[in-house]
Motif scaffolding. Structure first.
Motif, PDB file in Angstrom:
ATOM      1  N   ARG A  34      49.269  36.250  32.982  1.00 41.26           N
ATOM      2  CA  ARG A  34      48.070  35.991  33.788  1.00 41.26           C
ATOM      3  C   ARG A  34      46.843  36.642  33.167  1.00 41.26           C
ATOM      4  NH1 ARG A  34      45.389  33.802  37.543  1.00 41.26           N
ATOM      5  NH2 ARG A  34      44.229  34.957  39.107  1.00 41.26           N
ATOM      6  N   THR A  49      40.765  26.585  40.814  1.00 39.95           N
ATOM      7  CA  THR A  49      40.595  27.847  41.538  1.00 39.95           C
ATOM      8  C   THR A  49      41.650  27.973  42.622  1.00 39.95           C
ATOM      9  OG1 THR A  49      39.109  26.941  43.216  1.00 39.95           O
ATOM     10  CG2 THR A  49      38.096  27.731  41.166  1.00 39.95           C
ATOM     11  N   SER A  50      41.767  29.162  43.176  1.00 45.55           N
ATOM     12  CA  SER A  50      42.746  29.384  44.247  1.00 45.55           C
ATOM     13  C   SER A  50      42.367  28.613  45.505  1.00 45.55           C
ATOM     14  CB  SER A  50      42.873  30.872  44.546  1.00 45.55           C
ATOM     15  OG  SER A  50      41.628  31.399  44.939  1.00 45.55           O
ATOM     16  N   GLY A  51      41.126  28.200  45.621  1.00 43.25           N
ATOM     17  CA  GLY A  51      40.682  27.401  46.758  1.00 43.25           C
ATOM     18  C   GLY A  51      40.900  25.917  46.564  1.00 43.25           C
ATOM     19  N   SER A  64      33.405  37.210  36.155  1.00 44.27           N
ATOM     20  CA  SER A  64      33.278  35.919  36.813  1.00 44.27           C
ATOM     21  C   SER A  64      33.011  34.830  35.782  1.00 44.27           C
ATOM     22  CB  SER A  64      32.148  35.950  37.845  1.00 44.27           C
ATOM     23  OG  SER A  64      30.916  36.173  37.199  1.00 44.27           O
ATOM     24  N   VAL A  77      32.449  31.877  40.256  1.00 44.95           N
ATOM     25  CA  VAL A  77      33.763  32.195  40.798  1.00 44.95           C
ATOM     26  C   VAL A  77      34.289  33.433  40.081  1.00 44.95           C
ATOM     27  CG1 VAL A  77      36.121  31.334  41.105  1.00 44.95           C
ATOM     28  CG2 VAL A  77      34.214  29.751  41.222  1.00 44.95           C
ATOM     29  N   ALA A  78      34.912  34.332  40.836  1.00 45.71           N
ATOM     30  CA  ALA A  78      35.541  35.503  40.229  1.00 45.71           C
ATOM     31  C   ALA A  78      36.693  35.052  39.348  1.00 45.71           C
ATOM     32  CB  ALA A  78      36.044  36.455  41.304  1.00 45.71           C
ATOM     33  N   LYS A  79      36.882  35.739  38.230  1.00 48.96           N
ATOM     34  CA  LYS A  79      37.972  35.377  37.326  1.00 48.96           C
ATOM     35  C   LYS A  79      39.323  35.455  38.028  1.00 48.96           C
ATOM     36  CE  LYS A  79      36.235  36.373  32.719  1.00 48.96           C
ATOM     37  NZ  LYS A  79      36.447  37.188  31.499  1.00 48.96           N
ATOM     38  N   SER A  80      39.470  36.374  38.945  1.00 46.28           N
ATOM     39  CA  SER A  80      40.739  36.505  39.656  1.00 46.28           C
ATOM     40  C   SER A  80      41.009  35.303  40.566  1.00 46.28           C
ATOM     41  CB  SER A  80      40.766  37.789  40.474  1.00 46.28           C
ATOM     42  OG  SER A  80      39.725  37.781  41.434  1.00 46.28           O
ATOM     43  N   GLY A  81      39.992  34.509  40.851  1.00 52.42           N
ATOM     44  CA  GLY A  81      40.155  33.321  41.678  1.00 52.42           C
ATOM     45  C   GLY A  81      40.616  32.101  40.900  1.00 52.42           C
ATOM     46  N   ILE A  82      40.726  32.208  39.587  1.00 52.28           N
ATOM     47  CA  ILE A  82      41.204  31.109  38.754  1.00 52.28           C
ATOM     48  C   ILE A  82      42.721  31.175  38.726  1.00 52.28           C
ATOM     49  CG2 ILE A  82      41.180  30.079  36.454  1.00 52.28           C
ATOM     50  CD1 ILE A  82      38.448  30.005  37.794  1.00 52.28           C
ATOM     51  N   THR A  83      43.364  30.066  39.112  1.00 45.83           N
ATOM     52  CA  THR A  83      44.821  30.061  39.138  1.00 45.83           C
ATOM     53  C   THR A  83      45.421  29.450  37.883  1.00 45.83           C
ATOM     54  OG1 THR A  83      44.845  27.975  40.342  1.00 45.83           O
ATOM     55  CG2 THR A  83      44.961  30.000  41.643  1.00 45.83           C
TER      56      THR A  83
END
Length: 137
Positions: A34, A49-51, A64, A77-83
């Motif tokens: 990851r 994204t996670s959304g 981001s 978008v925050a990088k952590s929000g990318i799946t």
């Protein structure tokens, strides 16, 4: 120490060994993958994204990314929000190993696409000529 205490210690060691190989090690491996995904994002990558929003990266910042989700519409978008990165089938390690090989393959695939387009155009011209001949008769 008695024999019972030694066997008890041995059971704990075996138990923790099994737990390490079944739970801890796979999680560490997944976390490394990851992190490689997040650090390897580039401009023009298509991401999810996670959304559930698909977008194309237009700018990469420290924590981001800027995503273009439609014409003239960009969101941060925050990088952590990318799946996931959708348009890349290779990992960061594979990219380093096969960097030159992939460039050669990309050039060959582009020339193949151009040949297919030329063939498609030629077929359309032939079809239109045969249709016009049938109309004339």
């Amino acid at each position: 120490m008695s024999q019972q205490n030694m066997s008890l210690v041995l059971y704990f060691v075996v138990f923790f060994g099994i737990m390490y190989f079944l739970m801890i090690r796979p999680q560490q491996k997944q976390a490394k993958q990851r992190q490689a995904l997040l650090n390897g994002m580039r401009v023009k990558d298509r991401v999810l994204t996670s959304g559930g929003i698909y977008g194309k990266i237009t700018k990469v910042k420290d924590n981001s990314v800027m995503l273009q989700i439609a014409d003239k519409v960009e969101i941060e978008v925050a990088k952590s929000g990318i799946t996931s990165v959708e348009n890349r089938d290779i990992t960061a390690e594979d990219a380093k190993k096969n960097g030159k090989k992939n460039d050669k393959n990309d050039k060959n695939s582009k020339s193949d696409k151009n040949n297919q387009n030329d063939n498609g155009i030629n077929l359309e011209k032939e079809d239109s000529q045969s249709n016009s001949k049938q109309e004339n008769t």
